[in-house]
Design an enzyme around this catalytic site. Structure first.
Site, PDB file in Angstrom:
ATOM      1  N   CYS A 295      51.518  61.669 112.211  1.00 50.91           N
ATOM      2  CA  CYS A 295      52.395  62.244 111.059  1.00 50.91           C
ATOM      3  C   CYS A 295      51.778  63.350 110.345  1.00 50.91           C
ATOM      4  CB  CYS A 295      52.515  60.963 110.151  1.00 50.91           C
ATOM      5  SG  CYS A 295      53.362  59.708 110.604  1.00 50.91           S
TER       6      CYS A 295
ATOM      7  N   HIS B  49      54.569  64.415 103.128  1.00 56.12           N
ATOM      8  CA  HIS B  49      55.042  63.672 104.278  1.00 56.12           C
ATOM      9  C   HIS B  49      56.164  62.547 103.688  1.00 56.12           C
ATOM     10  CE1 HIS B  49      55.463  61.248 107.984  1.00 56.12           C
ATOM     11  NE2 HIS B  49      54.491  60.325 107.476  1.00 56.12           N
TER      12      HIS B  49
ATOM     13  N   ASN C  48      61.426  58.029 108.065  1.00 57.77           N
ATOM     14  CA  ASN C  48      60.257  58.795 108.146  1.00 57.77           C
ATOM     15  C   ASN C  48      59.990  59.120 109.776  1.00 57.77           C
ATOM     16  OD1 ASN C  48      57.385  59.403 109.181  1.00 57.77           O
ATOM     17  ND2 ASN C  48      56.590  57.476 108.314  1.00 57.77           N
TER      18      ASN C  48
HETATM   19  O1  UT7 Z   1      53.887  57.653 108.369  1.00 56.75           O
HETATM   20  C1  UT7 Z   1      52.584  57.249 108.815  1.00 56.75           C
HETATM   21  C2  UT7 Z   1      51.991  56.623 107.535  1.00 56.75           C
HETATM   22  N1  UT7 Z   1      52.536  55.525 106.980  1.00 56.75           N
HETATM   23  C3  UT7 Z   1      52.688  55.293 105.835  1.00 56.75           C
HETATM   24  O2  UT7 Z   1      52.024  55.925 105.015  1.00 56.75           O
HETATM   25  C4  UT7 Z   1      53.333  53.800 105.693  1.00 56.75           C
HETATM   26  C5  UT7 Z   1      52.461  52.959 104.406  1.00 56.75           C
HETATM   27  N2  UT7 Z   1      53.035  51.761 104.211  1.00 56.75           N
HETATM   28  C6  UT7 Z   1      54.133  51.454 103.463  1.00 56.75           C
HETATM   29  O3  UT7 Z   1      54.973  52.332 103.635  1.00 56.75           O
HETATM   30  C7  UT7 Z   1      54.405  50.014 103.229  1.00 56.75           C
HETATM   31  O4  UT7 Z   1      53.022  49.409 103.227  1.00 56.75           O
HETATM   32  C8  UT7 Z   1      55.494  49.301 103.965  1.00 56.75           C
HETATM   33  C9  UT7 Z   1      56.741  49.876 103.672  1.00 56.75           C
HETATM   34  C10 UT7 Z   1      55.231  49.345 105.308  1.00 56.75           C
HETATM   35  C11 UT7 Z   1      55.739  47.653 103.602  1.00 56.75           C
HETATM   36  O5  UT7 Z   1      55.698  47.611 101.994  1.00 56.75           O
HETATM   37  P1  UT7 Z   1      54.667  46.637 101.371  1.00 56.75           P
HETATM   38  O6  UT7 Z   1      55.165  46.736  99.968  1.00 56.75           O
HETATM   39  O7  UT7 Z   1      53.392  47.199 101.389  1.00 56.75           O
HETATM   40  O8  UT7 Z   1      54.840  45.300 101.771  1.00 56.75           O
HETATM   41  P2  UT7 Z   1      53.624  44.248 102.619  1.00 56.75           P
HETATM   42  O9  UT7 Z   1      53.471  44.794 103.767  1.00 56.75           O
HETATM   43  O10 UT7 Z   1      52.641  44.112 101.437  1.00 56.75           O
HETATM   44  O11 UT7 Z   1      54.718  43.057 102.615  1.00 56.75           O
HETATM   45  C12 UT7 Z   1      55.151  42.370 101.377  1.00 56.75           C
HETATM   46  C13 UT7 Z   1      55.989  41.386 101.770  1.00 56.75           C
HETATM   47  C14 UT7 Z   1      55.459  40.374 102.999  1.00 56.75           C
HETATM   48  O12 UT7 Z   1      55.855  39.080 102.590  1.00 56.75           O
HETATM   49  P3  UT7 Z   1      54.976  37.843 102.139  1.00 56.75           P
HETATM   50  O13 UT7 Z   1      53.753  37.820 103.281  1.00 56.75           O
HETATM   51  O14 UT7 Z   1      54.343  38.607 100.802  1.00 56.75           O
HETATM   52  O15 UT7 Z   1      55.602  36.808 102.066  1.00 56.75           O
HETATM   53  C15 UT7 Z   1      56.537  40.900 104.119  1.00 56.75           C
HETATM   54  O16 UT7 Z   1      56.563  39.773 105.315  1.00 56.75           O
HETATM   55  O17 UT7 Z   1      57.286  41.778 102.156  1.00 56.75           O
HETATM   56  C16 UT7 Z   1      57.662  41.350 103.528  1.00 56.75           C
HETATM   57  N3  UT7 Z   1      58.301  42.355 104.303  1.00 56.75           N
HETATM   58  C17 UT7 Z   1      59.574  42.485 104.380  1.00 56.75           C
HETATM   59  N4  UT7 Z   1      60.755  41.632 103.320  1.00 56.75           N
HETATM   60  C18 UT7 Z   1      61.841  42.202 103.793  1.00 56.75           C
HETATM   61  C19 UT7 Z   1      57.773  43.153 104.969  1.00 56.75           C
HETATM   62  N5  UT7 Z   1      58.746  43.975 105.776  1.00 56.75           N
HETATM   63  C20 UT7 Z   1      59.936  43.678 105.176  1.00 56.75           C
HETATM   64  C21 UT7 Z   1      61.271  43.903 105.054  1.00 56.75           C
HETATM   65  N6  UT7 Z   1      62.410  43.125 104.529  1.00 56.75           N
HETATM   66  N7  UT7 Z   1      61.681  44.887 105.952  1.00 56.75           N
END
Ligand code: UT7
Length: 354
Positions: free
Chosen positions: A111, A250, A280
């Site tokens: 990225c 980004h 993204n």
């Molecule tokens: O471009 C390269 C650099 N990349 C980035 O900068 C990305 C950085 N990370 C992020 O943007 C975020 O961490 C994500 C968008 C990838 C994820 O968001 P988050 O708020 O950090 O969610 P999480 O991974 O902590 O997951 C929280 C919950 C989980 O459920 P439990 O375990 O708490 O029950 C996930 O399973 O949200 C769940 N979850 C979803 N639920 C509905 C993860 N993806 C989804 C989804 N829909 N699409």
């Protein structure tokens, strides 16, 4: 200095309603946690390969600038989704677009790729080696997105954009940059397909040829590292938040963009944001922002870019804009898009019919 911008996004728009039929997710979750409403996807029936996107972006740039393709001396392509391991996508494009006098190569830094490509391009100009080059950033991200993984598939999208760089004696162009790597494999990578783990039936069966990301860890690093890099660049150039006309972060997550802007004290109306309809696009995000915001850019605008991605690799750079964007943008189909005047859907419809 940058003397023109071109861009291209494929026709197909994948919205959150369709996304929630593919994986267990919802529009509410995606909008709250990521901020993507729609994303452009290159469908096989339209075309394949990132070169499909780059070709159209570069053609638009050549049309707008009215530059003779034979006068382009170098083409630098930032991409993590090249058409092939080799030859370079740049070589393919040089042939396809008739850039008969250009040298060209690809740069891969996930990225953060466009930041590095822009710095490399600017250095070719500064050194006097070349006087006119094209720097592109773009991805066919859907080619390595696992549409069975709800943690990653709502984030990524396809698109490409490019800038023309030309020599100038004015105090405009890329003036400074800071770039870092802090080795990380664990949190963001593709498990197989390279020489360390060659493609095999097993790697395909295990779905190892897609983006693997541990989002929460990447999120934290992205916010701190991009903010620190922006602060360093601002300090080195005597800039406060009020001096920066545009922060171009980004487009990974709207929450990351807002957190960075808050930390470096740049108000949100001075932050380029298009993640809601672009998603993204990895190394495509920064030039795609420039492409969409071009009509608003004025000579002398102070622009700070920042990006963070796999590696971890990140950085920030400082550029002074060199031309009246509204005038140049009026030469391209993007002229039809003016915030508040017509809907984005209408804009895409008009662009498609051009
Ligand atoms: O471009 C390269 C650099 N990349 C980035 O900068 C990305 C950085 N990370 C992020 O943007 C975020 O961490 C994500 C968008 C990838 C994820 O968001 P988050 O708020 O950090 O969610 P999480 O991974 O902590 O997951 C929280 C919950 C989980 O459920 P439990 O375990 O708490 O029950 C996930 O399973 O949200 C769940 N979850 C979803 N639920 C509905 C993860 N993806 C989804 C989804 N829909 N699409």
């Amino acid at each position: 200095m940058i003397t023109g911008v071109g861009g291209y996004v494929p026709d197909y728009i994948l919205d959150n309603e369709e996304m929630s039929r593919i994986v267990d997710t919802s529009d509410e979750w995606i909008m709250e946690r990521i901020g993507v409403k729609t994303r452009h996807i290159l469908k096989p029936e339209q075309g394949t390969g990132v070169s499909y996107l780059f070709t159209r972006a570069i053609r638009q740039l050549l049309d707008k600038t009215q530059v003779d393709p034979a006068s382009i001396e170098c083409l630098v392509c930032a991409t993590t989704t090249p058409d092939y391991h080799f030859p370079s996508t740049a070589s393919i494009l040089i042939g396809r677009l008739g850039l008969t006098n250009a040298y060209g190569f690809d740069m891969e830094s996930a990225c953060a790729g466009f930041l590095l490509a822009l710095e490399t391009g600017a250095n070719f100009i500064r050194s006097g080696r070349y006087k006119r080059i094209i720097v592109c950033g773009g991805e066919h991200m859907s080619s390595m997105t696992n549409y069975q993984d709800r943690n990653t598939c709502p984030i990524f999208a396809d698109g490409a954009a490019c800038v023309m760089l030309e020599a100038t004696t004015e105090e405009v162009g890329l003036l400074d940059g800071v770039y870092h790597v802090e080795a990380d494999f664990e949190h963001l990578h593709m498990k197989a397909g390279g020489s360390a783990r060659m493609p095999s039936h097993e790697t395909v069966d295990n779905r190892e040829h897609f983006v693997y990301q541990e989002g929460r860890a990447v999120f934290k690093h992205a916010v701190t590292k991009m903010s620190d890099a922006v602060e360093t660049v601002m300090k080195r150039n005597g800039l406060t938040g009020n001096d920066v006309t545009w922060l171009v972060p980004h487009q990974a997550n709207i929450r990351i963009e807002s957190a960075v802007a808050r930390r470096v004290e740049i108000s949100e109306d001075h932050v380029m944001i298009n993640i809601d309809h672009m998603g993204n696009t990895s190394s495509g995000t920064l030039p795609l922002c420039l492409w969409e915001y071009e009509p608003k850019l004025k000579k002398g605008d102070k622009i700070v870019f920042t990006a963070f991605g796999a590696g971890f690799a990140w950085g920030a750079s400082y550029l002074v804009w060199g031309y009246d964007g509204a005038k140049e943008a009026a030469k391209s189909p993007a002229q039809f898009y003016k915030e508040g005047e017509i809907s984005r859907e209408e804009w895409y419809r008009i662009r498609k019919s051009e």
